[in-house]
Design a protein around this motif. Structure first.
Motif, PDB file in Angstrom:
ATOM      1  N   VAL A 104     -70.568  46.537  36.064  1.00  0.00           N
ATOM      2  CA  VAL A 104     -70.542  47.684  35.152  1.00  0.00           C
ATOM      3  C   VAL A 104     -69.872  47.383  33.814  1.00  0.00           C
ATOM      4  O   VAL A 104     -70.265  47.953  32.791  1.00  0.00           O
ATOM      5  N   VAL A 105     -68.888  46.499  33.789  1.00  0.00           N
ATOM      6  CA  VAL A 105     -68.179  46.221  32.537  1.00  0.00           C
ATOM      7  C   VAL A 105     -69.079  45.487  31.545  1.00  0.00           C
ATOM      8  O   VAL A 105     -68.974  45.693  30.339  1.00  0.00           O
ATOM      9  N   MET A 106     -69.989  44.674  32.047  1.00  0.00           N
ATOM     10  CA  MET A 106     -70.804  43.888  31.121  1.00  0.00           C
ATOM     11  C   MET A 106     -72.008  44.649  30.570  1.00  0.00           C
ATOM     12  O   MET A 106     -72.607  44.219  29.593  1.00  0.00           O
ATOM     13  N   ILE A 107     -72.359  45.784  31.138  1.00  0.00           N
ATOM     14  CA  ILE A 107     -73.570  46.512  30.733  1.00  0.00           C
ATOM     15  C   ILE A 107     -73.603  46.850  29.244  1.00  0.00           C
ATOM     16  O   ILE A 107     -74.612  46.580  28.582  1.00  0.00           O
ATOM     17  N   PRO A 108     -72.557  47.422  28.656  1.00  0.00           N
ATOM     18  CA  PRO A 108     -72.665  47.804  27.243  1.00  0.00           C
ATOM     19  C   PRO A 108     -72.823  46.632  26.280  1.00  0.00           C
ATOM     20  O   PRO A 108     -73.307  46.812  25.165  1.00  0.00           O
ATOM     21  N   ASP A 109     -72.435  45.434  26.696  1.00  0.00           N
ATOM     22  CA  ASP A 109     -72.434  44.288  25.784  1.00  0.00           C
ATOM     23  C   ASP A 109     -73.607  43.341  25.981  1.00  0.00           C
ATOM     24  O   ASP A 109     -73.645  42.274  25.366  1.00  0.00           O
ATOM     25  N   ILE A 110     -74.547  43.680  26.832  1.00  0.00           N
ATOM     26  CA  ILE A 110     -75.681  42.786  27.062  1.00  0.00           C
ATOM     27  C   ILE A 110     -76.590  42.821  25.835  1.00  0.00           C
ATOM     28  O   ILE A 110     -76.999  43.885  25.378  1.00  0.00           O
ATOM     29  N   GLY A 111     -76.864  41.630  25.309  1.00  0.00           N
ATOM     30  CA  GLY A 111     -77.736  41.521  24.140  1.00  0.00           C
ATOM     31  C   GLY A 111     -79.134  41.089  24.550  1.00  0.00           C
ATOM     32  O   GLY A 111     -79.594  41.388  25.654  1.00  0.00           O
ATOM     33  N   VAL A 112     -79.790  40.347  23.680  1.00  0.00           N
ATOM     34  CA  VAL A 112     -81.157  39.903  23.963  1.00  0.00           C
ATOM     35  C   VAL A 112     -81.187  38.579  24.711  1.00  0.00           C
ATOM     36  O   VAL A 112     -82.202  38.208  25.284  1.00  0.00           O
TER      37      VAL A 112
END
Length: 166
Positions: A114-122
């Protein structure tokens, strides 16, 4: 220790170890240019009462974290960053880890997811390895701190048990 009318407890070994693990983890992440948040959270939640438990659980937590990271990447790819992505990432990560008998890794895996979801790029694969690398840094650092800093003194207890046994 008394300060005025308040009784204040001194910092214990586990608190000190957690602080040192967080500092070292953040410094390593800064040096390697890895986002520190997930690594620091991992370092906090993986300090165990004994060095043995840190090592044993570390072998379970890393693959569990990889599962959580992979699930969140897949869900972001299909759903985007939505409340459903957060909920499904948590649920699927916990479900899969439980069924694979990775219970000791469920907390770190779910946090990773859940912590990495907002920062996932392309760059999904790059994000996967960057976040998993941060988790790895936090795990290794907290384990090493737990083993090397203020190790438990087993000798008196061992001697007492030997005397009682003999």
């Amino acid at each position: 220790m008394w300060i005025g009318k308040l009784k204040v407890r001194m910092i214990g070994g586990r608190i000190a170890k957690t602080g040192v693990a967080v500092l070292l983890t953040a410094l390593i992440c800064q040096f390697l240019q890895v986002p520190p948040v997930l690594a620091v959270v991992t370092a906090i939640v993986t300090i165990e009462p004994t060095a043995y438990e840190s090592i044993r659980k570390g072998f379970i937590r890393l693959p569990a974290s990889a599962i959580g990271a992979a699930i969140s990447l897949g869900l972001v790819f299909f759903l985007g960053v939505t409340p459903y992505t957060f909920a499904l990432s948590a649920i699927l990560t916990l479900f899969i880890c439980h069924n694979l008998k990775l219970q000791d890794g469920m907390l770190v895996a779910c946090l990773t997811a859940v912590v990495m979801i907002p920062d996932i790029g392309v760059n999904y694969m790059g994000d996967f390895f960057t976040r998993l690398g941060g988790t790895f840094i936090g795990l290794i650092t907290s384990t090493l701190v737990n083993v090397l800093l203020l190790p438990p003194k087993f000798t008196p207890a061992l001697e007492k048990n030997l005397i009682n046994y003999l």
